[in-house]
Design an enzyme around this catalytic site. Structure first.
Site, PDB file in Angstrom:
ATOM      1  N   ASP A   1      44.171   6.153  -8.850  1.00 47.20           N
ATOM      2  CA  ASP A   1      45.076   5.515  -7.778  1.00 47.20           C
ATOM      3  C   ASP A   1      44.695   5.439  -6.271  1.00 47.20           C
ATOM      4  O   ASP A   1      43.719   6.393  -5.499  1.00 47.20           O
ATOM      5  CB  ASP A   1      46.663   5.115  -7.441  1.00 47.20           C
ATOM      6  CG  ASP A   1      47.807   4.992  -6.681  1.00 47.20           C
ATOM      7  OD1 ASP A   1      47.036   3.510  -6.096  1.00 47.20           O
ATOM      8  OD2 ASP A   1      48.402   5.580  -5.978  1.00 47.20           O
ATOM      9  N   SER A   2      44.599   4.416  -5.494  1.00 49.74           N
ATOM     10  CA  SER A   2      44.792   4.220  -3.650  1.00 49.74           C
ATOM     11  C   SER A   2      45.486   6.155  -2.748  1.00 49.74           C
ATOM     12  O   SER A   2      45.019   6.359  -2.102  1.00 49.74           O
ATOM     13  CB  SER A   2      44.810   3.468  -2.986  1.00 49.74           C
ATOM     14  OG  SER A   2      46.405   3.182  -3.074  1.00 49.74           O
TER      15      SER A   2
ATOM     16  N   TYR B   1      44.882   0.638   0.314  1.00 49.97           N
ATOM     17  CA  TYR B   1      43.984  -0.681   0.092  1.00 49.97           C
ATOM     18  C   TYR B   1      44.546  -1.912   0.274  1.00 49.97           C
ATOM     19  O   TYR B   1      44.152  -2.964   0.094  1.00 49.97           O
ATOM     20  CB  TYR B   1      43.931  -0.036  -1.470  1.00 49.97           C
ATOM     21  CG  TYR B   1      42.598   1.088  -1.924  1.00 49.97           C
ATOM     22  CD1 TYR B   1      43.139   1.840  -0.691  1.00 49.97           C
ATOM     23  CD2 TYR B   1      41.852   0.514  -2.951  1.00 49.97           C
ATOM     24  CE1 TYR B   1      41.942   3.030  -1.346  1.00 49.97           C
ATOM     25  CE2 TYR B   1      41.060   2.535  -3.072  1.00 49.97           C
ATOM     26  CZ  TYR B   1      41.220   3.105  -2.453  1.00 49.97           C
ATOM     27  OH  TYR B   1      39.731   4.057  -2.260  1.00 49.97           O
ATOM     28  N   GLY B   2      45.990  -2.103  -0.053  1.00 50.88           N
ATOM     29  CA  GLY B   2      47.314  -3.124   0.041  1.00 50.88           C
ATOM     30  C   GLY B   2      46.777  -3.959   0.998  1.00 50.88           C
ATOM     31  O   GLY B   2      46.878  -5.221   0.726  1.00 50.88           O
TER      32      GLY B   2
ATOM     33  N   CYS C   1      47.098   1.888  -9.611  1.00 42.23           N
ATOM     34  CA  CYS C   1      47.050   1.209  -8.328  1.00 42.23           C
ATOM     35  C   CYS C   1      46.577  -0.427  -8.675  1.00 42.23           C
ATOM     36  O   CYS C   1      45.884  -1.423  -8.966  1.00 42.23           O
ATOM     37  CB  CYS C   1      45.729   1.699  -7.480  1.00 42.23           C
ATOM     38  SG  CYS C   1      45.883   0.475  -5.983  1.00 42.23           S
ATOM     39  N   ASN C   2      47.652  -1.573  -8.634  1.00 42.69           N
ATOM     40  CA  ASN C   2      47.585  -2.632  -8.924  1.00 42.69           C
ATOM     41  C   ASN C   2      47.159  -3.858  -7.575  1.00 42.69           C
ATOM     42  O   ASN C   2      46.381  -4.190  -8.201  1.00 42.69           O
ATOM     43  CB  ASN C   2      49.216  -3.526  -8.648  1.00 42.69           C
ATOM     44  CG  ASN C   2      50.253  -3.501  -9.774  1.00 42.69           C
ATOM     45  OD1 ASN C   2      50.223  -3.600 -10.345  1.00 42.69           O
ATOM     46  ND2 ASN C   2      50.322  -1.658  -9.232  1.00 42.69           N
ATOM     47  N   THR C   3      46.353  -3.000  -7.036  1.00 41.23           N
ATOM     48  CA  THR C   3      45.968  -3.430  -6.100  1.00 41.23           C
ATOM     49  C   THR C   3      44.415  -3.610  -6.372  1.00 41.23           C
ATOM     50  O   THR C   3      43.227  -4.264  -6.869  1.00 41.23           O
ATOM     51  CB  THR C   3      45.949  -2.961  -4.089  1.00 41.23           C
ATOM     52  OG1 THR C   3      47.470  -2.693  -4.054  1.00 41.23           O
ATOM     53  CG2 THR C   3      45.001  -3.720  -3.546  1.00 41.23           C
TER      54      THR C   3
ATOM     55  N   GLU D   1      57.664   5.274   1.121  1.00 39.99           N
ATOM     56  CA  GLU D   1      57.220   6.685   1.511  1.00 39.99           C
ATOM     57  C   GLU D   1      58.199   7.335   2.181  1.00 39.99           C
ATOM     58  O   GLU D   1      57.994   8.538   2.690  1.00 39.99           O
ATOM     59  CB  GLU D   1      55.833   6.677   1.934  1.00 39.99           C
ATOM     60  CG  GLU D   1      55.021   5.577   0.723  1.00 39.99           C
ATOM     61  CD  GLU D   1      53.205   6.169   1.165  1.00 39.99           C
ATOM     62  OE1 GLU D   1      53.039   7.082   2.007  1.00 39.99           O
ATOM     63  OE2 GLU D   1      52.872   5.799  -0.063  1.00 39.99           O
TER      64      GLU D   1
ATOM     65  N   CYS E   1      53.569  -3.356  -7.794  1.00 35.09           N
ATOM     66  CA  CYS E   1      53.299  -2.011  -6.748  1.00 35.09           C
ATOM     67  C   CYS E   1      53.025  -1.144  -7.642  1.00 35.09           C
ATOM     68  O   CYS E   1      54.688  -0.641  -8.226  1.00 35.09           O
ATOM     69  CB  CYS E   1      53.434  -2.443  -5.327  1.00 35.09           C
ATOM     70  SG  CYS E   1      53.120  -0.784  -4.278  1.00 35.09           S
ATOM     71  N   THR E   2      53.005   0.167  -7.080  1.00 31.46           N
ATOM     72  CA  THR E   2      52.404   1.324  -8.147  1.00 31.46           C
ATOM     73  C   THR E   2      54.109   2.290  -7.159  1.00 31.46           C
ATOM     74  O   THR E   2      55.614   3.533  -7.605  1.00 31.46           O
ATOM     75  CB  THR E   2      51.342   2.601  -7.268  1.00 31.46           C
ATOM     76  OG1 THR E   2      51.721   2.101  -5.952  1.00 31.46           O
ATOM     77  CG2 THR E   2      51.177   2.044  -8.115  1.00 31.46           C
ATOM     78  N   HIS E   3      54.315   1.775  -6.091  1.00 32.76           N
ATOM     79  CA  HIS E   3      55.298   2.020  -5.149  1.00 32.76           C
ATOM     80  C   HIS E   3      56.647   1.765  -6.256  1.00 32.76           C
ATOM     81  O   HIS E   3      58.906   1.764  -5.675  1.00 32.76           O
ATOM     82  CB  HIS E   3      55.265   2.119  -3.291  1.00 32.76           C
ATOM     83  CG  HIS E   3      54.428   2.640  -2.729  1.00 32.76           C
ATOM     84  ND1 HIS E   3      53.420   2.954  -3.757  1.00 32.76           N
ATOM     85  CD2 HIS E   3      54.417   3.740  -1.987  1.00 32.76           C
ATOM     86  CE1 HIS E   3      52.440   3.642  -3.220  1.00 32.76           C
ATOM     87  NE2 HIS E   3      53.030   4.102  -1.937  1.00 32.76           N
TER      88      HIS E   3
END
Ligand code: DGL
Length: 271
Positions: free
Chosen positions: A13-14, A45-46, A76-78, A155, A187-189
């Site tokens: 992931d980023s 990265y997004g 990571c989706n991006t 975050e 998105c990961t978040h």
């Protein structure tokens, strides 16, 4: 190439957001060893260009291949949106990415084919989710919305906070106006704000958590290729990051849902 089922799964992931995918994998596949790479020095990265993301992604995939992983998982989706093919072209082991997983789960979940997708600006601009969903369900209508403020809010730990709720209402208004029946958390978040998103979209919209979808797809791939670890030894987890920023441990453990160790820091010349 001969792959040994006891080799670890490589997840990357980023930053530390991909730990939501690791968490889902640990729950779904408790006997698998996992090596995780998070590019904490260069996140996010997004909002970066396609060329830069592709370059970083290649570097990370190479690092994990040298760790002898049996499969690569782009958490990571991006990265998945703009560099999944680059990783597939260079990898001798199977590659799975979170967008193919999320798209498949969305096509299964959506009763009427009206699907909302939320993600970072790069993910949304790439149209990768729309392409992947259309490959599964040609008639589907996709309504995408970039939500750049969600990553910093998560975050910050504002998972059930008025500011996050107002932000979500604002971002989701145009998507909800299209009467979507399914919303992909691209998105990961976003799995961390799933309860809040549930309140904003109501009970009738199906939420697709791409981390869970990724774990299900990984389990299916490993079973199909006879690559499941027989499970005679306790699972080993290892984490590699490019920096240890302020609050790293706290935020990482929030994503992972357990203690985060051992963490190794990788220093790269080429930034
Ligand atoms: N991991 C990224 C994603 O899933 C979010 C964080 C970033 O922008 O790098 O799209």
């Amino acid at each position: 190439m001969q792959i040994d089922p006891s080799q670890p799964i490589g997840v990357f992931d980023s930053g530390i957001g991909g730990l939501t995918v690791v968490r889902a994998l640990m729950e779904r596949l408790p006997f698998e060893h996992i090596v995780y790479f998070g590019d904490t020095a260069r996140v996010p990265y997004g909002v970066k260009s396609v060329e830069t993301i592709a370059h970083y992604t290649t570097q990370i995939a190479q690092f994990l291949l040298e760790k002898n992983v049996k499969t690569l998982i782009i958490a990571c989706n991006t990265m998945a949106a703009v560099a999944a093919q680059t990783v597939r072209d260079m990898s001798p082991v199977p590659v799975l990415d979170v967008i193919e997983a999320g798209a498949w789960a969305a096509a299964q979940a959506s009763p009427g084919g009206r699907i909302g997708v939320i993600g970072t600006p790069t993910t949304v601009n790439s149209n990768a989710y729309a392409r992947a969903i259309h490959a599964q369900q040609r008639e589907a209508r996709i309504y995408s919305q970039a939500c750049p403020l969600f990553v910093p809010l998560v975050e910050e730990g504002w998972l059930d906070h008025e500011v996050t709720r107002l932000t979500a209402e604002e971002y989701l208004r145009p998507v909800m106006a299209e009467h979507v029946d399914t919303l992909v958390l691209g998105c990961t978040h976003y799995p961390l704000i799933k309860p809040l998103l549930r309140q904003v979209v109501g009970e009738d919209v199906r939420l697709v958590d791409s981390a869970e979808a990724m774990a299900n797809l990984t389990a299916a791939l490993l079973a199909e290729r006879s690559l499941l670890n027989p499970g005679s030894t306790p699972s080993r987890y290892e984490y590699y990051v490019t920096d240890v920023p302020v609050k790293f441990q706290t935020i990482g453990e929030r994503f992972l849902g357990r203690s985060l160790n051992p963490v190794h820091v990788v220093k790269w010349q080429d930034k």
